[in-house]
Design an enzyme around this catalytic site. Structure first.
Site, PDB file in Angstrom:
ATOM      1  N   ASP A 209     -38.919 -32.671 -39.339  1.00  0.00           N
ATOM      2  CA  ASP A 209     -37.734 -31.835 -39.484  1.00  0.00           C
ATOM      3  C   ASP A 209     -38.007 -30.472 -38.856  1.00  0.00           C
ATOM      4  OD1 ASP A 209     -35.104 -31.485 -40.288  1.00  0.00           O
ATOM      5  OD2 ASP A 209     -35.675 -30.486 -42.136  1.00  0.00           O
TER       6      ASP A 209
ATOM      7  N   TYR B  23     -36.478 -26.609 -37.293  1.00  0.00           N
ATOM      8  CA  TYR B  23     -35.815 -25.438 -37.878  1.00  0.00           C
ATOM      9  C   TYR B  23     -35.161 -24.639 -36.748  1.00  0.00           C
ATOM     10  CZ  TYR B  23     -35.569 -21.714 -41.518  1.00  0.00           C
ATOM     11  OH  TYR B  23     -35.169 -20.788 -42.455  1.00  0.00           O
TER      12      TYR B  23
ATOM     13  N   HIS C 197     -28.942 -20.287 -39.343  1.00  0.00           N
ATOM     14  CA  HIS C 197     -29.428 -20.684 -40.667  1.00  0.00           C
ATOM     15  C   HIS C 197     -30.738 -19.975 -40.978  1.00  0.00           C
ATOM     16  CE1 HIS C 197     -30.500 -23.180 -44.112  1.00  0.00           C
ATOM     17  NE2 HIS C 197     -31.671 -23.422 -43.532  1.00  0.00           N
TER      18      HIS C 197
ATOM     19  N   ARG D 243     -36.041 -11.866 -47.076  1.00  0.00           N
ATOM     20  CA  ARG D 243     -36.713 -10.795 -46.328  1.00  0.00           C
ATOM     21  C   ARG D 243     -35.666  -9.982 -45.580  1.00  0.00           C
ATOM     22  NH1 ARG D 243     -39.134 -15.485 -45.034  1.00  0.00           N
ATOM     23  NH2 ARG D 243     -38.080 -15.438 -43.016  1.00  0.00           N
TER      24      ARG D 243
ATOM     25  N   GLU E 262     -28.057 -30.145 -46.356  1.00  0.00           N
ATOM     26  CA  GLU E 262     -28.321 -29.461 -45.095  1.00  0.00           C
ATOM     27  C   GLU E 262     -27.626 -30.221 -43.968  1.00  0.00           C
ATOM     28  OE1 GLU E 262     -32.393 -26.961 -45.815  1.00  0.00           O
ATOM     29  OE2 GLU E 262     -32.552 -28.806 -44.627  1.00  0.00           O
TER      30      GLU E 262
ATOM     31  N   GLU F 256     -27.286 -31.323 -40.490  1.00  0.00           N
ATOM     32  CA  GLU F 256     -28.205 -31.444 -39.364  1.00  0.00           C
ATOM     33  C   GLU F 256     -27.781 -32.569 -38.428  1.00  0.00           C
ATOM     34  OE1 GLU F 256     -32.366 -31.450 -40.133  1.00  0.00           O
ATOM     35  OE2 GLU F 256     -32.179 -30.535 -42.123  1.00  0.00           O
TER      36      GLU F 256
ATOM     37  N   ASP G  61     -30.637 -33.458 -44.857  1.00  0.00           N
ATOM     38  CA  ASP G  61     -31.960 -33.323 -45.476  1.00  0.00           C
ATOM     39  C   ASP G  61     -31.783 -32.623 -46.820  1.00  0.00           C
ATOM     40  OD1 ASP G  61     -34.739 -33.681 -45.501  1.00  0.00           O
ATOM     41  OD2 ASP G  61     -35.079 -31.642 -44.834  1.00  0.00           O
TER      42      ASP G  61
ATOM     43  N   ARG H  83     -33.723 -26.417 -54.006  1.00  0.00           N
ATOM     44  CA  ARG H  83     -34.099 -25.047 -53.673  1.00  0.00           C
ATOM     45  C   ARG H  83     -35.025 -24.409 -54.713  1.00  0.00           C
ATOM     46  NH1 ARG H  83     -32.959 -25.179 -48.352  1.00  0.00           N
ATOM     47  NH2 ARG H  83     -30.748 -25.578 -47.936  1.00  0.00           N
TER      48      ARG H  83
ATOM     49  N   GLN I  84     -38.432 -25.887 -54.164  1.00  0.00           N
ATOM     50  CA  GLN I  84     -38.933 -25.364 -52.893  1.00  0.00           C
ATOM     51  C   GLN I  84     -39.437 -23.923 -53.039  1.00  0.00           C
ATOM     52  OE1 GLN I  84     -36.044 -25.602 -49.752  1.00  0.00           O
ATOM     53  NE2 GLN I  84     -37.433 -24.828 -48.185  1.00  0.00           N
TER      54      GLN I  84
ATOM     55  N   TYR J  55     -43.404 -23.812 -51.806  1.00  0.00           N
ATOM     56  CA  TYR J  55     -43.504 -23.813 -50.345  1.00  0.00           C
ATOM     57  C   TYR J  55     -44.602 -22.919 -49.777  1.00  0.00           C
ATOM     58  CZ  TYR J  55     -41.300 -19.260 -49.348  1.00  0.00           C
ATOM     59  OH  TYR J  55     -41.020 -17.925 -49.237  1.00  0.00           O
TER      60      TYR J  55
ATOM     61  N   LYS K 120     -38.193 -31.697 -50.625  1.00  0.00           N
ATOM     62  CA  LYS K 120     -37.516 -32.353 -49.509  1.00  0.00           C
ATOM     63  C   LYS K 120     -37.766 -33.860 -49.457  1.00  0.00           C
ATOM     64  CE  LYS K 120     -36.212 -28.569 -47.052  1.00  0.00           C
ATOM     65  NZ  LYS K 120     -34.911 -28.326 -46.407  1.00  0.00           N
TER      66      LYS K 120
ATOM     67  N   THR L 247     -33.472 -38.229 -47.625  1.00  0.00           N
ATOM     68  CA  THR L 247     -32.842 -37.712 -46.418  1.00  0.00           C
ATOM     69  C   THR L 247     -31.853 -38.769 -45.948  1.00  0.00           C
ATOM     70  OG1 THR L 247     -34.838 -36.495 -45.777  1.00  0.00           O
ATOM     71  CG2 THR L 247     -33.209 -36.900 -44.055  1.00  0.00           C
TER      72      THR L 247
ATOM     73  N   THR M   2     -31.049 -27.226 -40.384  1.00  0.00           N
ATOM     74  CA  THR M   2     -29.659 -26.892 -40.689  1.00  0.00           C
ATOM     75  C   THR M   2     -29.031 -26.120 -39.535  1.00  0.00           C
ATOM     76  OG1 THR M   2     -30.302 -26.722 -43.005  1.00  0.00           O
ATOM     77  CG2 THR M   2     -28.144 -25.855 -42.404  1.00  0.00           C
TER      78      THR M   2
ATOM     79  N   GLU N 296     -26.565 -20.816 -48.246  1.00  0.00           N
ATOM     80  CA  GLU N 296     -25.921 -19.761 -47.459  1.00  0.00           C
ATOM     81  C   GLU N 296     -24.514 -19.460 -47.960  1.00  0.00           C
ATOM     82  OE1 GLU N 296     -26.861 -20.503 -42.999  1.00  0.00           O
ATOM     83  OE2 GLU N 296     -27.184 -22.383 -44.068  1.00  0.00           O
TER      84      GLU N 296
END
Length: 428
Positions: free
Chosen positions: A130, A132, A137, A146, A202, A204, A236, A240, A243, A247, A256, A260, A363, A377
């Site tokens: 997978d 990114y 996204h 961040r 997600e 995708e 996918d 959250r 995760q 992660y 994850k 899927t 995503t 989001e």
């Protein structure tokens, strides 16, 4: 290409079909009354049984070789044959299903109603990766955690990815059980084992790998398109809260690997050729890709213009007979890296790719509200619940919620094609 645009089928349901007109002809694996899995071709509201077509003797030469490989219980051997065989089969199918075909009488009994068939995964997937590459996204999610540095320093230099779990790939329509794992809602307290309360989707695209490479030998970017067998839709599913705790430092794991979902039909590069376009211009100041990731032809024609949509059908909507509600409409043009760049990067270290391997794009969100491909989001990390048209609210998915992905290709002067659906209903 102009000839193909003008073609019509003797099968009436194919002409003007939203997903599967004559110009598409995706392949997949299905079963009918006897439960036997075999290869078929989607055309209108029907599936052409390739085993039956072979027995009828309608294929010759390389097209017959390709049909034989595609008629078994998985498409791996067909993917391995590469583009020349794939194009031969497509040309034969176009002729056989065209309104001028002399084979209608032989083929009509082999066209099974798609609503009477069960679809299966198109291939045996040895490895699933997978990526990114949806930059909006990545920016939207990064901003939640961040605000001062949404994208990490490496994002614009290489296609970021992680290795997913091939064993829990499932075909559209397979229920998805809510996963459990360690969560830590209160940072001042130890984690606990609990069902995820922040289950998400997600939006995708999936990329099926065709011919592979020998271990230790990389695939150059100019050659990368020849290693792509087709495309699909991919959800996918993501927990959250699991995760967020697990992660660091190695990325997603249990959050994850539980499921899927994939759409069952493999849309070929040839069917998508009219919808290819130049890669979007990168913002001023972005770095030039390193040479192994840069190819002029890929820059000029390596992107795909595919409209992507995610819809939600809740239990209350279902009970009231209401249609699903659209949550977002996005596009594959929001990919920062192309499919060829993903193949080149994945193999640059000598990693062995094999027929039937699967890539997810990550995503694919757009920059504006209404284009976000995840609830993370849409709801600002769950802080601003989504209010549905029937008054229900969602921060994350609840029991009975069904997520539906769709895709459409449109271009002036071209016949529109689609991908079918990728559906999954949440069970607790």
């Amino acid at each position: 290409m102009s000839d193909e645009r003008q073609r019509r089928s003797w099968l009436a349901s194919a002409n003007g079909h939203a997903d599967f007109p004559l110009q598409n002809l995706p392949l997949g694996i299905f079963s009918h009354d006897d439960g036997r899995k075999r290869g078929g071709v989607a055309i209108g509201e029907r599936i052409l049984d390739l085993q039956g077509a072979l027995q009828a003797g309608v294929f010759q030469g390389l097209a017959r070789q390709a049909a034989e490989a595609a008629s078994t219980d998985c498409l791996n051997d067909y993917f391995a044959l590469g583009s020349t065989a794939r194009q031969a089969l497509r040309a034969a199918l176009l002729a056989l299903l065209d309104v001028s075909s002399q084979q209608r009488e032989a083929l009509e009994p082999l066209l099974l109603r798609s609503d009477e068939c069960q679809m299966h995964l198109p291939a045996r997937v040895g490895d699933y990766t997978d990526f990114y590459v949806g930059i909006h996204h990545a920016h939207n999610v990064g901003k939640l955690f961040r605000p001062d540095q949404p994208l990490l320093a490496n994002y614009k230099y290489l296609p970021i990815a992680y290795h997913g779990r091939a064993s829990t790939l499932c075909v559209s329509g397979t229920p998805v059980h809510r996963p459990q794992g360690q969560i830590r809602p209160d940072p001042s307290q130890p984690p606990t084992l609990a069902p995820s309360q922040r289950l998400d989707f997600e939006l995708e695209a999936g990329i099926w790998i065709g011919p592979g490479n020998a271990q230790g030998q990389s695939i150059g970017i100019a050659a990368a398109p020849a290693h792509i067998a087709g495309f699909c839709l991919l959800n996918d599913w993501s927990a959250r809260d699991i995760q967020a705790w697990e992660y660091q430092p190695l990325g997603p794991f249990l959050s994850k690997s539980f499921a899927t979902s994939l759409s069952p039909w493999v849309v070929s590069p040839e069917a998508l050729a009219p919808f290819r376009c130049a890669q979007p211009t990168r913002p001023a100041g972005d770095p030039q890709p390193l040479p192994y990731l840069f190819d002029s032809a890929d820059q000029q024609n390596g992107a795909l213009d595919i409209e992507l949509q995610v819809l939600l059908l809740t239990e209350r909507m279902r009970s009231a007979g209401q249609p699903p509600q659209s949550l977002a409409v996005s596009n594959t043009l929001f990919m920062y890296w192309s499919a060829a760049q993903m193949v080149a990067h994945h193999s640059v270290n000598g990693c062995k790719l094999q027929p039937g391997d699967l890539f997810g794009t990550g995503t694919l969100s757009g920059p504006q509200p209404g284009q976000y491909g995840s609830l993370l989001e849409i709801t600002g990390g769950g802080r601003q619940p989504l209010v549905l048209d029937n008054g229900e609210q969602r921060s994350f998915l609840e029991c009975g919620d069904e997520v539906i992905l769709r895709a459409r290709c449109r271009a002036e002067g071209q016949v529109s094609i689609g991908f079918g659906e990728c559906r999954g209903r949440v069970l607790d």
